[in-house]
Design an enzyme around this catalytic site. Structure first.
Site, PDB file in Angstrom:
ATOM      1  N   GLU A   1       0.832  -1.214   0.000  1.00  0.00           N
ATOM      2  CA  GLU A   1       0.000   0.000   0.000  1.00  0.00           C
ATOM      3  C   GLU A   1       0.868   1.267   0.000  1.00  0.00           C
ATOM      4  O   GLU A   1       0.725   2.141   0.846  1.00  0.00           O
ATOM      5  CB  GLU A   1      -0.990  -0.018   1.175  1.00  0.00           C
TER       6      GLU A   1
ATOM      7  N   GLU B   1      -4.926  -8.752  -0.349  1.00  0.00           N
ATOM      8  CA  GLU B   1      -5.756  -8.418   0.822  1.00  0.00           C
ATOM      9  C   GLU B   1      -7.198  -8.338   0.364  1.00  0.00           C
ATOM     10  O   GLU B   1      -7.538  -7.529  -0.512  1.00  0.00           O
ATOM     11  CB  GLU B   1      -5.330  -7.095   1.464  1.00  0.00           C
TER      12      GLU B   1
HETATM   13  O1  AHR Z   1      -5.340  -5.869   6.885  1.00  0.00           O
HETATM   14  C1  AHR Z   1      -5.305  -4.703   7.635  1.00  0.00           C
HETATM   15  C2  AHR Z   1      -4.654  -3.549   6.894  1.00  0.00           C
HETATM   16  O2  AHR Z   1      -5.438  -3.193   5.787  1.00  0.00           O
HETATM   17  C3  AHR Z   1      -3.296  -3.803   6.307  1.00  0.00           C
HETATM   18  O3  AHR Z   1      -2.268  -3.624   7.225  1.00  0.00           O
HETATM   19  C4  AHR Z   1      -3.201  -2.784   5.227  1.00  0.00           C
HETATM   20  O4  AHR Z   1      -2.357  -3.179   4.175  1.00  0.00           O
HETATM   21  C5  AHR Z   1      -4.640  -2.580   4.794  1.00  0.00           C
HETATM   22  O5  AHR Z   1      -4.977  -1.256   4.705  1.00  0.00           O
END
Ligand code: AHR
Length: 495
Positions: free
Chosen positions: A175, A300
């Protein structure tokens, strides 16, 4: 009951469904690592080298293919050298991003790779771009994978590991448009190229390098990255998308349990957004990489709700219901359907954080409805997607609509069809009249997960939601007729 026609063509083989689509994510966040996966060697909780035996056994049952670590946002603040060497010398620090708690670095590189060994999965390591140097990242790769004489290989040996590890999956930042450095796409794309050069392939070890990709529908990010693509150093582009009740990031106020009907509908509608994201990001990638060499890695995904009452808001600990099971099945069906481009996905997160497959409390452990979906659908791993078409119905409610049914069908190396059908309608059951072309459907077995939309498992009642044998289907000449109950997921093995 409405009847919907379906066609499956066993001869029309499409893409391979990589097992890594059924991957997981573990971050130094809340009780994911500490307490969830790792309790330390001296704990009263049964463990092997500090890893919880109950959790490891449950994860082995899922055949977890790959585990991402150490973050997440934590990754771009993580300095790997803090987590190696004698425990008493490891730096203690505050996990500023997640709950402001002490991070004692007792779980580091050696411990993570030991965990992967015990589970039997591939490690997927995320390097620090946001606050780390090129040298630091380069040395981490050298430390883990170099089989020769070098400062990092010597350090690894001093720390008790003679042989290098085999590391395939390596992400260059997380990110980086946000918590990983707040960069612009154009800037990050050059930074990625630079860092990736120094993530060397030592000996037989070939890294599969993943660039930070877009957040949700940030198509500009994908365009900029693909325009500036260094193909020899880029095997994947990450996509992050979380399912929430609304799209306002600042509001995680929707409860994970005891939610109103409108929340159920909005969650299912929002999880279907994943299809549009995959299609649109893939279309951009197709322009620059028509050979589909670069994978879309959804590293994610999952639901994000309000934390459980009385828990640290920075720990993201949430319960998990039948609604989460449907979210998991719909997404996994989508990843299967798009496995020509989606070659890995990692649900967030494996234990005690967001849409977990396992929850723990002290020495207690419970398997969530999402766990059961992964256990049912693991049969799709390493199979080949085949063509399937199903008539669908639409669920319409005051704020929108979504498809009632989701499905994917694949064929395994024994020649059996693996099929998962999810019905997110709370009101309607459907009869699916499926024709199996080029396939003799002479026997079938099936399991179902079903219940009320808000049903969940607790430490006291761990089996409220669990798989059961499903028999409400009939094989016929050239096909199968299935009665799919409302709010259910069914997985078939046919042939
Ligand atoms: O999964 C929780 C968080 O969500 C992670 O650390 C981040 O990459 C995303 O914003």
């Amino acid at each position: 009951m409405k009847t919907l026609k379906m066609t499956i063509d066993a001869n029309h083989k499409k893409s391979k469904i990589n097992k890594e689509i059924y991957g997981h994510f573990s971050e130094h966040l809340g009780r994911c690592i500490y307490g969830g996966l790792f309790v330390g060697k001296d704990s009263d909780i049964p463990n092997v080298n500090g890893m919880r035996t109950d959790v490891v056994e449950a994860l082995k049952e899922l055949q977890v293919p790959v585990l991402r670590w150490p973050g997440g946002c934590f990754a771009d603040e993580y300095h790997w050298k803090d987590g190696i060497g004698p425990l008493e010398n490891r730096k203690k620090m505050i996990n500023t991003h997640w709950g402001g708690v002490l991070e004692d670095n007792s779980f580091g590189t050696h411990e993570f790779l030991e965990l992967c060994r015990q589970i039997g999965c591939e490690p997927y390591i995320c390097g620090n771009v946001g606050s780390g140097t090129v040298q630091e990242m380069s040395e981490w790769v050298e430390y883990m994978t170099f089989d020769g004489v070098s400062p990092m290989a010597e350090l690894r040996k001093q720390n008790g590991r003679e042989e290098p590890w085999k590391i395939k999956y390596f992400a260059v930042g997380n990110e980086n448009w946000g918590c990983g450095g707040n960069m612009r796409a154009e800037y990050y794309s050059d930074v990625f190229r630079r860092y990736a050069v120094y993530c060397r392939n030592y000996g037989e070890n070939k890294l599969y390098k993943v660039a930070c990709g877009p957040s949700g529908d940030d198509y500009h990010w994908t365009e900029a990255l693909m325009q500036n693509l260094d193909k020899k150093n880029t095997q994947g582009l990450a996509l992050h998308y979380y399912t929430r009740t609304n799209n306002d990031w600042s509001k995680h106020t929707a409860p994970a349990t005891n939610f109103p009907l409108i929340d159920y509908y909005n969650v299912i509608k929002n999880t279907w957004v994943m299809e549009e994201l995959i299609q649109k990001h893939s279309a951009i990638m197709d322009q620059y990489d028509p050979e589909k060499d670069v994978a879309l890695v959804v590293d994610e995904w999952g639901t994000w709700f309000k934390v459980e009452e009385g828990t640290n808001p920075g720990f993201l600990y949430q319960q998990n219901t039948m609604r989460d099971a449907l979210v998991a099945a719909i997404n996994l069906n989508l990843f299967n359907q798009h496995s020509d481009r989606v070659r890995m996905a990692n649900i967030a997160q494996i234990v005690n954080v967001l849409q977990s497959v396992i929850l723990t409390e002290g020495d207690k452990m419970v398997l969530t409805p999402t766990y059961h979906i992964f256990r049912m659908m693991k049969e799709h791993m390493e199979t080949t997607l085949v063509h399937s078409y199903m008539e669908n119905d639409t669920v319409t409610y005051e704020e929108g609509s979504f498809p009632a049914l989701s499905q994917s069908v694949s064929i395994n190396d024994k020649g059996q069809l693996i099929m998962t059908i999810a019905n997110a309608s709370l009101e309607n059951a459907y009869t699916i009249d499926a024709a199996t072309l080029n396939f003799k459907a002479d026997k079938a077995e099936a399991v179902i997960l079903t219940g009320g939309m808000g049903d969940f498992n607790t430490f006291e009642e761990p089996e409220n939601v669990k798989e059961a044998a499903f028999t409400d289907f009939e094989l016929k000449d050239g096909g199968i007729v299935i009665n799919v109950p409302a709010c259910s997921i069914i997985r078939f093995i046919i042939g």
